[in-house]
Design a protein around this motif. Structure first.
Motif, PDB file in Angstrom:
ATOM      1  N   LEU A   4       0.857  -1.283   0.208  1.00 21.83           N
ATOM      2  CA  LEU A   4       0.026   0.108   0.119  1.00 21.83           C
ATOM      3  C   LEU A   4       0.864   1.481  -0.265  1.00 21.83           C
ATOM      4  N   ALA A   5       1.763   1.656   0.633  1.00 22.07           N
ATOM      5  CA  ALA A   5       3.233   1.903   1.111  1.00 22.07           C
ATOM      6  C   ALA A   5       3.557   2.655  -0.995  1.00 22.07           C
ATOM      7  N   ASP A   6       3.784   1.952  -1.463  1.00 22.52           N
ATOM      8  CA  ASP A   6       4.627   2.107  -2.384  1.00 22.52           C
ATOM      9  C   ASP A   6       3.191   1.957  -3.783  1.00 22.52           C
ATOM     10  N   ALA A   7       2.005   1.583  -4.071  1.00 23.20           N
ATOM     11  CA  ALA A   7       0.649   2.417  -4.101  1.00 23.20           C
ATOM     12  C   ALA A   7       0.494   4.061  -4.619  1.00 23.20           C
ATOM     13  N   PHE A   8       0.684   4.089  -2.664  1.00 20.41           N
ATOM     14  CA  PHE A   8       0.601   6.050  -2.375  1.00 20.41           C
ATOM     15  C   PHE A   8       2.026   7.164  -2.564  1.00 20.41           C
ATOM     16  N   HIS A   9       3.074   6.251  -2.782  1.00 14.90           N
ATOM     17  CA  HIS A   9       4.256   6.511  -3.247  1.00 14.90           C
ATOM     18  C   HIS A   9       4.675   7.249  -1.862  1.00 14.90           C
TER      19      HIS A   9
END
Length: 190
Positions: free
Chosen positions: A133-138
């Motif tokens: 999720l952190a990656d998806a939200f940058h």
């Protein structure tokens, strides 16, 4: 006749006291000296105005100037009153309603960004889901142990709100937000 409508010539207009409240972003250029922020905040609290977001930082070191970015809510009449009262405070150099200026430039809102740090605890699959999720939200991992992550995310407040809502069930235990920094597009300055 409806009590909220007042005749003016041949047309009817909504009276100012019944106008809808809206959120505006104000940028205030002040001298960077002790007590200035307290005076600005005192103006809001003394008149019962709410501050939704407040960000302050020195922006021109040589000139000893700071920029205060305030997000507040009110009717157009109240917002004009706030601006006029802010302009009367002696160390205030300039007050700009960025929301109004953005509309004059044909934009919906000024460019607004916020930074948030979030501490998330967890292990196993929850850790992996948090990272996805952190990656998806940058969002960036700025600290990590085997028990927790501290994530940093930058963006619109709505993006940060959405990320918090998604991460909360995965072990979110602490959030620290900076408040909104804002600026209008275009070549002209504040």
């Amino acid at each position: 006749m409806n009590a909220h409508l007042q005749p003016t010539g041949s047309a009817y207009f909504i009276s100012p006291e019944t106008a809808a409240a809206e959120s505006h972003t104000l940028s205030v250029l002040v001298d960077n000296e002790p007590g200035v922020l307290a005076r600005v905040i005192g103006l809001f609290s003394g008149r019962g105005y709410n501050i939704e977001s407040l960000t302050v930082s020195e922006t021109e070191h040589q000139a000893h100037l700071s920029r205060i970015t305030i997000v507040t809510r009110g009717t157009p009449q109240v917002l004009e009153q706030i601006k006029a009262q802010l302009e009367r405070i002696v160390p205030v150099h300039r007050v700009v309603d960025l929301t109004v200026r953005a509309r004059e430039l044909g934009q919906e809102r000024p460019i607004e960004r916020e930074v948030a740090l979030m501490k998330v605890i967890g292990s196993g699959e929850t850790r992996a889901e948090t990272l996805r999720l952190a990656d998806a939200f940058h969002a960036k991992v700025v600290d990590a142990t085997v028990e927790h992550f501290i994530l940093e995310i930058t963006g619109k407040s709505s993006k940060i709100d959405q990320f918090i809502a998604i991460i909360k069930p995965l072990g979110l235990i602490e959030v620290c937000r900076t408040g909104i920094a804002a600026m209008n597009r275009g070549p002209q300055g504040m």
